[in-house]
Design a protein around this motif. Structure first.
Motif, mmCIF file in Angstrom:
data_model
loop_
_atom_site.group_PDB
_atom_site.id
_atom_site.type_symbol
_atom_site.label_atom_id
_atom_site.label_comp_id
_atom_site.label_asym_id
_atom_site.label_seq_id
_atom_site.Cartn_x
_atom_site.Cartn_y
_atom_site.Cartn_z
ATOM 1 N N HIS A 1 -16.329 16.876 -3.033
ATOM 2 C CA HIS A 1 -15.309 16.104 -3.747
ATOM 3 C C HIS A 1 -13.970 16.814 -3.810
ATOM 4 O O HIS A 1 -13.035 16.309 -4.426
ATOM 5 N N SER A 2 -13.893 17.993 -3.234
ATOM 6 C CA SER A 2 -12.747 18.847 -3.553
ATOM 7 C C SER A 2 -11.879 19.123 -2.344
ATOM 8 O O SER A 2 -12.241 18.844 -1.198
ATOM 9 N N VAL A 3 -10.705 19.706 -2.610
ATOM 10 C CA VAL A 3 -9.816 20.111 -1.529
ATOM 11 C C VAL A 3 -10.457 21.183 -0.650
ATOM 12 O O VAL A 3 -10.058 21.356 0.498
ATOM 13 N N CYS A 4 -11.453 21.885 -1.195
ATOM 14 C CA CYS A 4 -12.105 22.946 -0.438
ATOM 15 C C CYS A 4 -12.673 22.438 0.878
ATOM 16 O O CYS A 4 -12.812 23.186 1.839
ATOM 17 N N ASN A 5 -12.999 21.170 0.936
ATOM 18 C CA ASN A 5 -13.628 20.657 2.153
ATOM 19 C C ASN A 5 -12.667 20.635 3.341
ATOM 20 O O ASN A 5 -13.055 20.294 4.447
ATOM 21 N N ALA A 6 -11.420 21.029 3.111
ATOM 22 C CA ALA A 6 -10.486 21.155 4.227
ATOM 23 C C ALA A 6 -10.744 22.433 5.017
ATOM 24 O O ALA A 6 -10.251 22.605 6.123
ATOM 25 N N MET B 1 -5.548 22.148 4.637
ATOM 26 C CA MET B 1 -5.744 22.255 3.203
ATOM 27 C C MET B 1 -4.457 21.880 2.472
ATOM 28 O O MET B 1 -4.491 21.220 1.430
ATOM 29 N N GLU B 2 -3.348 22.287 3.043
ATOM 30 C CA GLU B 2 -2.064 21.931 2.444
ATOM 31 C C GLU B 2 -1.901 20.407 2.443
ATOM 32 O O GLU B 2 -1.442 19.819 1.465
ATOM 33 N N LYS B 3 -2.297 19.788 3.540
ATOM 34 C CA LYS B 3 -2.248 18.324 3.623
ATOM 35 C C LYS B 3 -3.098 17.701 2.526
ATOM 36 O O LYS B 3 -2.682 16.750 1.865
ATOM 37 N N ARG B 4 -4.276 18.273 2.319
ATOM 38 C CA ARG B 4 -5.172 17.751 1.281
ATOM 39 C C ARG B 4 -4.534 17.894 -0.086
ATOM 40 O O ARG B 4 -4.608 16.992 -0.919
ATOM 41 N N LEU B 5 -3.894 19.029 -0.313
ATOM 42 C CA LEU B 5 -3.248 19.229 -1.606
ATOM 43 C C LEU B 5 -2.146 18.205 -1.822
ATOM 44 O O LEU B 5 -1.962 17.689 -2.924
#
Lengths: 245, 245
Positions: free
Chosen positions: B28-33, B136-140
């Motif tokens: 569910h989290s940004v970590c999955n990037a 990850m930046e994109k996800r953020l």
DNA sequence: CGGTCACTTGATCGTCTTCAATACCAGTGG
DNA sequence: CCACTGGTATTGAAGACGATCAAGTGACCG
């Protein structure tokens, strides 16, 4: 709560050669993440456009096809309830970037308050641009974070502040961001109407007007004209804004 | 408006080996990037921590040194006025990412409602990680954009909706996000107290309680216990939430 | 059981809204 | 120059919704 203007008449785009290099908004905008040398690429995907006062150029719920970057004028962003109640979520001025969203549709509408000049970018094109300029993506993240903080402040205002405190907060906010383009540090124009202010602060026109009058009677402000304000007691107002009244 | 808990007792960190790989929050989290293969890098900079109910683990105004990622439990984020008026800006659950901000200090406080497990990341370390994982930046940026949209919805709620409409909106929101972890589609727990709900919706405890009672009397909901709700008329409530009452 | 705490319910109060009238201002045309 | 018009802002009086103050209920726990 205000009557709505008609649907967006489309505007008068005119092609421009390397407009970005001489853009007034560039120093204040996310665009400055792109180096001067590569500015042509930005210019290539930008369409410079005008919107007349009252024109709606983003409509809540419409497919989100473009990003916008304001180069002059002031914009109101807002959301409506079916019965016409309106909440203005923010005012956007020079350098402001609009249209950030994951969703396929715009989450808010945007109208020109005065005459507004802005650049329009296709989302798809911007996305590819972002891949080449991670710095720009960083800037966007910064912008989004900053807006998020502002949004939280606004929630505090709307949920917990009195009418007086809301007006004080609003005036100090305007004063702060007006300083950049103002000669006098204490006097600034209000481009938006009483109705806009009311819908931004979760009040009615009448309450806004009454509260302005009262603040003037108490010597905190002066109101040379309906669309101009002079701050007489900035410190007291700042205190009032943060709830120390 | 509620009494404050004491300052953050520091928590019980315990080192973990490759905790991220088995983390419940990861999907569910940004970590999955971050790809599974590189997960060790993430684990290396994460500190897994608990917070007991009522513990403040982010304090508005403190230097913003860390990011947080909730792996279980529920958190309330809030801002206070000097006289104690409180506005809850949001509730954060599994996978939620906290602490995004440009500023050097946190813009809000965060408290554990129930027992909360989360990962703590030093900002500096995350920044370097971001340079290597633009995804990850994109996800953020996505997360920030989504929150911004939610914040605008909340402004509409706080500025223009009636108490009834606010409660309906709140319940439908809880129902929507509760579905993921719920067996029954219409019944869900409310981890937060009436005071929390009031401070989230810009109301008082009494108004929240009265409005709940009224909604039950009218057959829209059921209240098996104070911390549990059953939606009886989802369509009607959805309409109410969007202002069609 | 007695005590605490959260929630509920009732009665009253106040702030802001609503409704309505008036003032103001810029633009237009006689 | 002045009357007329439409839109916006101000001011006043009455009303309503939610807040405040206060008492009562119920659950949990030592």
């Amino acid at each position: 709560m205000l009557a709505l203007s008609t649907r967006p008449v489309v505007l008068d785009p005119h092609a421009t050669v390397n407009a970005c290099a001489s853009c007034d908004a560039r120093p204040h905008s996310v665009c400055n993440a792109i180096p001067d040398s590569d500015l042509a690429r930005l210019t290539a995907i930008a369409t410079v456009t005008h919107a007349q006062p009252g024109t709606t150029f983003i409509q809540e719920g419409d497919p989100a096809t473009h990003f916008f970057n304001i180069s002059s004028g002031t914009v109101r962003m807002y959301k409506l309830l079916p019965d016409g109640r309106r909440q203005i979520t923010g005012f956007a001025g020079v350098g402001h970037f609009l249209g950030l969203a994951v969703s396929e549709t715009y989450a808010f509408s945007a109208e020109a308050i005065d005459t507004v000049r802005f650049c329009r970018f296709s989302r798809a094109r911007v996305r590819t641009l972002l891949d080449d300029y991670p710095k720009m993506e960083k800037r966007l993240l910064e912008v989004a974070s900053t807006e998020l903080v502002a949004a939280q402040d606004q929630m505090l205002l709307l949920g917990r502040k009195t009418a007086r405190e809301r007006l004080a907060s609003f005036l100090m906010m305007q004063a702060r961001q007006g300083v950049m383009c103002q000669t006098s540090r204490t006097r600034f124009p209000l481009p938006m109407s009483r109705g806009d202010i009311a819908d931004y602060l979760g009040l009615t026109i009448e309450t806004v007007s009454r509260t302005f009058t009262k603040l003037r009677a108490e010597g905190f402000i002066d109101i040379p004209s309906a669309s101009e304000i002079t701050i007489r007691a900035p410190v007291a107002l700042e205190g009032m804004a943060s709830g120390l009244s």
